[in-house]
Design a protein around this motif. Sequence first.
Motif, PDB file in Angstrom:
ATOM      1  N   GLU A 151      91.460  54.203  48.175  1.00 25.17           N
ATOM      2  CA  GLU A 151      92.544  53.619  47.384  1.00 25.17           C
ATOM      3  C   GLU A 151      91.989  52.713  46.285  1.00 25.17           C
ATOM      4  O   GLU A 151      92.480  52.721  45.153  1.00 25.17           O
ATOM      5  N   ASN A 164      90.722  54.796  43.474  1.00 18.58           N
ATOM      6  CA  ASN A 164      91.747  55.667  42.887  1.00 18.58           C
ATOM      7  C   ASN A 164      91.563  57.142  43.250  1.00 18.58           C
ATOM      8  O   ASN A 164      91.874  58.037  42.449  1.00 18.58           O
ATOM      9  N   GLU A 220      97.318  64.921  40.413  1.00 18.82           N
ATOM     10  CA  GLU A 220      96.900  63.537  40.152  1.00 18.82           C
ATOM     11  C   GLU A 220      95.436  63.485  39.745  1.00 18.82           C
ATOM     12  O   GLU A 220      95.056  62.743  38.832  1.00 18.82           O
ATOM     13  N   GLN A 256      93.911  61.552  36.687  1.00 14.16           N
ATOM     14  CA  GLN A 256      93.591  60.252  37.267  1.00 14.16           C
ATOM     15  C   GLN A 256      92.399  59.580  36.587  1.00 14.16           C
ATOM     16  O   GLN A 256      91.436  60.231  36.200  1.00 14.16           O
ATOM     17  N   THR A 257      92.478  58.261  36.433  1.00 18.13           N
ATOM     18  CA  THR A 257      91.328  57.476  36.001  1.00 18.13           C
ATOM     19  C   THR A 257      90.694  56.879  37.249  1.00 18.13           C
ATOM     20  O   THR A 257      91.234  55.961  37.864  1.00 18.13           O
ATOM     21  N   TYR A 258      89.549  57.436  37.614  1.00 18.00           N
ATOM     22  CA  TYR A 258      88.866  56.977  38.821  1.00 18.00           C
ATOM     23  C   TYR A 258      88.050  55.726  38.512  1.00 18.00           C
ATOM     24  O   TYR A 258      87.558  55.544  37.398  1.00 18.00           O
ATOM     25  N   HIS A 259      87.891  54.893  39.515  1.00 17.66           N
ATOM     26  CA  HIS A 259      87.010  53.748  39.360  1.00 17.66           C
ATOM     27  C   HIS A 259      85.575  54.186  39.588  1.00 17.66           C
ATOM     28  O   HIS A 259      85.279  54.974  40.489  1.00 17.66           O
TER      29      HIS A 259
END
Length: 289
Positions: A242, A245, A263, A267-270
């Motif tokens: 979580e 992301n 998604e 999605q913008t992943y960390h």
Amino acid sequence: MRYFYYVHTGHRIGLDRFHRAVAIVNELQKEIDITLLCSDFRIAAEAKEYGIKRSVGVDLVRNIPQIAHHGDKMIFDSAEINPTLLTDMTQFFSSFIRITDDPSDTRHEKEFLISPYLEGENICNAVVIDARYFEPLPKTIPLALFFGDDDYEKDLEKHQEMFKPLNMELLMGFYHFLGYENSLKESFSTIYECELYDKVIQRSEILVSASPQAVLENLAGGGKPVFLQRPDYTKDFAPLFELLNVPIIDGYAQEQLMQGIKEASSQTYHEIKNSNTKVIEFIRKTFDL
């Protein structure tokens, strides 16, 4: 005085812990003679293929003192822990480092911890991923599934219809049974044998996987992973994913799968940091190397 790394692995629990054991042991054995103890004899025999110089199979975690001596040093990567065992281990080994994934875990006063969640004295807050996965290779596989290295109940076969409409490519696990892939051919466009693990993990644009370590490795190299939370798996990694992301699919619902992949596409992943040097330095300091 000798050095040991114990890892709990096998056909019922997968190779996630083994993969990070490889990342750590391969670095440590450059300067010390360290023995990898595996709860699975087959993996102990295969460990040399991953660069491990010395590995031994162990029937039960309680059998470790039959191999190690009082005063040796240990890295312990397993959830097979209870207060009595932990006390015994910290008394038996002169230095005892435990790797935990449990966000609710606490540190025993005489142990050292490596954890993605915990911080404080004698704790290394880090995630272990082999450095090679941080290389951003071209993503030549649009969508792939890696169910995991353990599927004793053949759950993938039972639930393969949920993946069929997506034209996914499939990476087989190490422990799939002989002929198991024959029943999956109609549900996946391509099936890769387990020996191509690195290729599929590193070159998949979107990787759906029930393996937490595979999810982290794919993310490290710039992929867009989706975590499939199997009902028989611990949910220890959910808080970490979580934070990063990473979309999470809970169970075998096709609608959730479609949504998770959607998604992932936007999605913008960390970013996940390469913490291997931090981990090795923590171990070196703890072991007085």
